[in-house]
Design an enzyme around this catalytic site. Structure first.
Site, PDB file in Angstrom:
ATOM      1  N   VAL A  86      54.463  33.769  48.941  1.00  0.00           N
ATOM      2  CA  VAL A  86      53.349  33.320  47.981  1.00  0.00           C
ATOM      3  C   VAL A  86      52.446  34.758  47.732  1.00  0.00           C
ATOM      4  O   VAL A  86      51.987  35.146  46.726  1.00  0.00           O
ATOM      5  CB  VAL A  86      52.748  32.136  48.144  1.00  0.00           C
ATOM      6  CG1 VAL A  86      51.454  32.036  47.407  1.00  0.00           C
ATOM      7  CG2 VAL A  86      53.372  30.945  48.197  1.00  0.00           C
ATOM      8  N   GLY A  87      52.299  35.146  48.967  1.00  0.00           N
ATOM      9  CA  GLY A  87      51.212  36.404  48.981  1.00  0.00           C
ATOM     10  C   GLY A  87      51.834  37.552  48.189  1.00  0.00           C
ATOM     11  O   GLY A  87      53.022  37.951  48.263  1.00  0.00           O
ATOM     12  N   ASN A  88      50.825  38.342  47.401  1.00  0.00           N
ATOM     13  CA  ASN A  88      51.641  39.100  46.539  1.00  0.00           C
ATOM     14  C   ASN A  88      51.365  40.571  47.089  1.00  0.00           C
ATOM     15  O   ASN A  88      50.812  40.797  47.817  1.00  0.00           O
ATOM     16  CB  ASN A  88      50.209  39.114  45.346  1.00  0.00           C
ATOM     17  CG  ASN A  88      50.521  38.195  44.238  1.00  0.00           C
ATOM     18  OD1 ASN A  88      51.716  37.682  44.002  1.00  0.00           O
ATOM     19  ND2 ASN A  88      49.600  37.659  43.817  1.00  0.00           N
TER      20      ASN A  88
ATOM     21  N   HIS B  31      56.254  37.807  39.326  1.00  0.00           N
ATOM     22  CA  HIS B  31      55.070  37.006  39.464  1.00  0.00           C
ATOM     23  C   HIS B  31      53.991  38.100  39.209  1.00  0.00           C
ATOM     24  O   HIS B  31      53.140  38.520  40.219  1.00  0.00           O
ATOM     25  CB  HIS B  31      54.903  36.255  40.846  1.00  0.00           C
ATOM     26  CG  HIS B  31      53.237  35.690  40.903  1.00  0.00           C
ATOM     27  ND1 HIS B  31      53.219  34.694  40.067  1.00  0.00           N
ATOM     28  CD2 HIS B  31      52.316  36.119  41.648  1.00  0.00           C
ATOM     29  CE1 HIS B  31      51.880  34.316  40.402  1.00  0.00           C
ATOM     30  NE2 HIS B  31      51.327  35.234  41.477  1.00  0.00           N
TER      31      HIS B  31
ATOM     32  N   ASN C 275      51.180  45.643  52.725  1.00  0.00           N
ATOM     33  CA  ASN C 275      51.908  44.474  52.722  1.00  0.00           C
ATOM     34  C   ASN C 275      53.420  44.609  53.261  1.00  0.00           C
ATOM     35  O   ASN C 275      54.171  43.965  54.005  1.00  0.00           O
ATOM     36  CB  ASN C 275      51.976  43.893  51.600  1.00  0.00           C
ATOM     37  CG  ASN C 275      50.590  42.629  51.287  1.00  0.00           C
ATOM     38  OD1 ASN C 275      50.341  42.058  52.295  1.00  0.00           O
ATOM     39  ND2 ASN C 275      49.944  42.955  50.523  1.00  0.00           N
TER      40      ASN C 275
ATOM     41  N   ARG D 132      47.668  49.472  43.441  1.00  0.00           N
ATOM     42  CA  ARG D 132      48.732  48.318  43.792  1.00  0.00           C
ATOM     43  C   ARG D 132      49.759  49.182  44.876  1.00  0.00           C
ATOM     44  O   ARG D 132      50.308  48.383  45.750  1.00  0.00           O
ATOM     45  CB  ARG D 132      49.612  48.196  42.273  1.00  0.00           C
ATOM     46  CG  ARG D 132      50.644  47.020  42.386  1.00  0.00           C
ATOM     47  CD  ARG D 132      51.050  46.868  41.146  1.00  0.00           C
ATOM     48  NE  ARG D 132      52.090  45.885  41.199  1.00  0.00           N
ATOM     49  CZ  ARG D 132      51.974  44.621  41.275  1.00  0.00           C
ATOM     50  NH1 ARG D 132      50.875  44.007  40.949  1.00  0.00           N
ATOM     51  NH2 ARG D 132      53.311  43.704  41.181  1.00  0.00           N
TER      52      ARG D 132
ATOM     53  N   ASP E  65      53.682  29.786  38.125  1.00  0.00           N
ATOM     54  CA  ASP E  65      53.563  30.190  36.847  1.00  0.00           C
ATOM     55  C   ASP E  65      54.235  29.224  35.853  1.00  0.00           C
ATOM     56  O   ASP E  65      53.777  28.748  34.666  1.00  0.00           O
ATOM     57  CB  ASP E  65      54.340  31.497  36.756  1.00  0.00           C
ATOM     58  CG  ASP E  65      53.725  32.554  37.805  1.00  0.00           C
ATOM     59  OD1 ASP E  65      52.417  32.740  37.839  1.00  0.00           O
ATOM     60  OD2 ASP E  65      54.682  32.857  38.691  1.00  0.00           O
TER      61      ASP E  65
ATOM     62  N   ARG F 193      51.918  26.125  35.098  1.00  0.00           N
ATOM     63  CA  ARG F 193      50.852  26.755  34.240  1.00  0.00           C
ATOM     64  C   ARG F 193      51.626  26.915  33.115  1.00  0.00           C
ATOM     65  O   ARG F 193      50.858  26.398  32.011  1.00  0.00           O
ATOM     66  CB  ARG F 193      50.251  28.252  34.700  1.00  0.00           C
ATOM     67  CG  ARG F 193      49.730  28.275  35.856  1.00  0.00           C
ATOM     68  CD  ARG F 193      49.483  29.822  36.464  1.00  0.00           C
ATOM     69  NE  ARG F 193      48.553  29.758  37.435  1.00  0.00           N
ATOM     70  CZ  ARG F 193      48.037  30.951  38.212  1.00  0.00           C
ATOM     71  NH1 ARG F 193      49.033  31.946  37.960  1.00  0.00           N
ATOM     72  NH2 ARG F 193      47.426  30.786  39.145  1.00  0.00           N
TER      73      ARG F 193
ATOM     74  N   ARG G 252      44.422  42.389  47.489  1.00  0.00           N
ATOM     75  CA  ARG G 252      44.093  43.420  46.910  1.00  0.00           C
ATOM     76  C   ARG G 252      42.568  43.651  47.014  1.00  0.00           C
ATOM     77  O   ARG G 252      41.902  42.564  46.456  1.00  0.00           O
ATOM     78  CB  ARG G 252      44.646  43.605  45.468  1.00  0.00           C
ATOM     79  CG  ARG G 252      44.309  44.926  44.659  1.00  0.00           C
ATOM     80  CD  ARG G 252      45.025  44.773  43.577  1.00  0.00           C
ATOM     81  NE  ARG G 252      44.730  45.895  42.739  1.00  0.00           N
ATOM     82  CZ  ARG G 252      45.879  46.078  41.462  1.00  0.00           C
ATOM     83  NH1 ARG G 252      46.935  45.492  41.229  1.00  0.00           N
ATOM     84  NH2 ARG G 252      45.461  47.325  40.712  1.00  0.00           N
TER      85      ARG G 252
HETATM   86  C1  LMR Z   1      47.829  33.545  41.078  1.00  0.00           C
HETATM   87  O1  LMR Z   1      48.693  33.756  40.344  1.00  0.00           O
HETATM   88  O2  LMR Z   1      46.882  32.763  41.108  1.00  0.00           O
HETATM   89  C2  LMR Z   1      47.738  34.681  42.194  1.00  0.00           C
HETATM   90  O3  LMR Z   1      48.810  35.212  42.529  1.00  0.00           O
HETATM   91  C3  LMR Z   1      46.856  35.920  41.569  1.00  0.00           C
HETATM   92  C4  LMR Z   1      46.334  36.768  42.831  1.00  0.00           C
HETATM   93  O4  LMR Z   1      46.660  37.998  42.519  1.00  0.00           O
HETATM   94  O5  LMR Z   1      46.028  36.312  44.022  1.00  0.00           O
END
Ligand code: LMR
Length: 355
Positions: A160-162, A218, A136, A129, A190, A193, A123
């Site tokens: 992985v890419g958003n 995510h 994408n 968004r 996540d 984390r 982004r």
């Molecule tokens: C993250 O969770 O660190 C990434 O997905 C954040 C992002 O928007 O690149």
């Protein structure tokens, strides 16, 4: 004409993309290094592992005969990609037998068994968004075709890419003869984390925290679920106020916090989590524990079928299963409803790509 309009709309996009791609290359490198530190070599029978970074890098590998594929969908990223190749060569990894660096996805995906798509078009300044989904959408539609035509029929993919859940949905939609369950998105970051936050709160090591999971998207609507949490194999609880006011928002916003601090998205932790995801998918979950993977919903927990939704899963022999019957309190149900709605809205926004 379209190109020019785009440049006017996002005048700094090219510069921004270059920076973001370099960041994504760091992810790819980290994922590679992570794999080298704890390679699933003994347990994986395939001989090519692709690391995938869209739009920057695609692929890599190290199982036995390992051949590492790195591909970019942007030619202008090739110089940065070559820098990564030099760095990987200079690591003298014992398992890497060859490296393919290319901006041709047909070459990048050739016979690939594992694809880690550690980036997507990020982004940029001023982007909505919806724009991100649109851009994408195009990228993942195209990549889906390459996977369909060139990759190994047993390929396992982690996006992985958003926005990773919906990118994965678009990608999987292009696939004709590879099982849909081979297409997943990453919420392991996540999960990791959450594990860290909880370990810190309880004064234990992250590896002592088990039976937690991430449900949903995510995105900031994700649902860190800790109702069954154990610490050092004993049921553990933390006070609800901390959960609602600190823990959940911290996990949900961690990516944004990192971007704020670094001016770039997470790189090392994302690469590491991508490797964690694929390694667990190959090697399995520990007895009595589960992990988080965004996978095609089978309707469990009232999640509409087909959405790419993060669930608690156990993994055995390369197959994941959703952990059933976890108690969903009204508090969690409220959160689940929000993340379900967000993903349904995202799916509706790209409906035209799913025909
Ligand atoms: C993250 O969770 O660190 C990434 O997905 C954040 C992002 O928007 O690149």
């Amino acid at each position: 004409m379209q190109q020019i309009q785009k440049q006017i709309k996002y005048p700094n996009m090219q510069k921004y993309l270059q920076k973001a791609i370099t960041n994504q290359l760091t992810r790819a490198s980290m994922a590679h290094f992570g794999q080298q530190l704890k390679p699933p070599v003994l347990l994986v029978k395939s001989d090519i592992l692709q690391f995938s970074e869209l739009p920057a890098v695609k692929c890599q590998d190290q199982i036995n005969q390992s051949s590492l594929h790195l591909a970019s969908i942007y030619s202008f990223a090739m110089s940065a990609l070559n820098g990564v190749v030099m760095e990987i060569q200079d690591c003298a990894f014992p398992l890497v037998q060859g490296i393919v660096a290319t901006d041709n996805q047909a070459v990048g995906f050739k016979d690939v068994n594992y694809a880690l798509m550690v980036g997507a078009k990020p982004r940029g300044p001023g982007m909505e968004r919806g724009d991100l989904l649109k851009d994408n959408g195009k990228i993942f539609t195209e990549t889906g075709k390459y996977i369909n035509d060139h990759a190994s029929r047993d390929i396992k993919v982690v996006v992985v890419g958003n926005p990773c859940n919906t990118n994965c949905l678009i990608l999987a939609n292009q696939i004709k003869d590879i099982p849909k369950e081979n297409f997943t998105a990453m919420t392991r970051l996540d999960h990791n984390r959450a594990q860290h936050q909880l370990a810190d709160k309880l004064g234990v090591h992250t590896s002592d925290i088990r039976k937690i999971a991430i449900f949903g998207n995510h995105s900031p609507t994700m649902v860190p679920y800790i109702d069954q949490m154990t610490a050092k194999n004993h049921k553990a609880t933390v006070d609800q106020q901390w959960v609602t006011q600190t823990f959940i928002p911290t996990v949900q916003q961690r990516g944004a916090e990192i971007i704020k601090a670094r001016k770039l998205s997470s790189a090392a932790s994302a690469g590491n989590a991508a490797m964690n995801h694929i390694t667990t998918w190959v090697n399995g979950t520990a007895e009595g524990d589960y992990t988080s993977m965004a996978i095609p919903s089978d309707g469990s927990y009232g999640v509409p079928k087909g959405l790419i939704f993060s669930f608690p899963v156990t993994v055995k022999n390369g197959k994941y299963s959703i952990v059933q019957g976890l108690p969903i309190t009204p508090f969690y149900q409220g959160l689940l409803d929000k993340t379900i709605k967000e993903l349904v809205d995202e799916r509706n926004a790209v409906d035209h790509l799913l025909k």
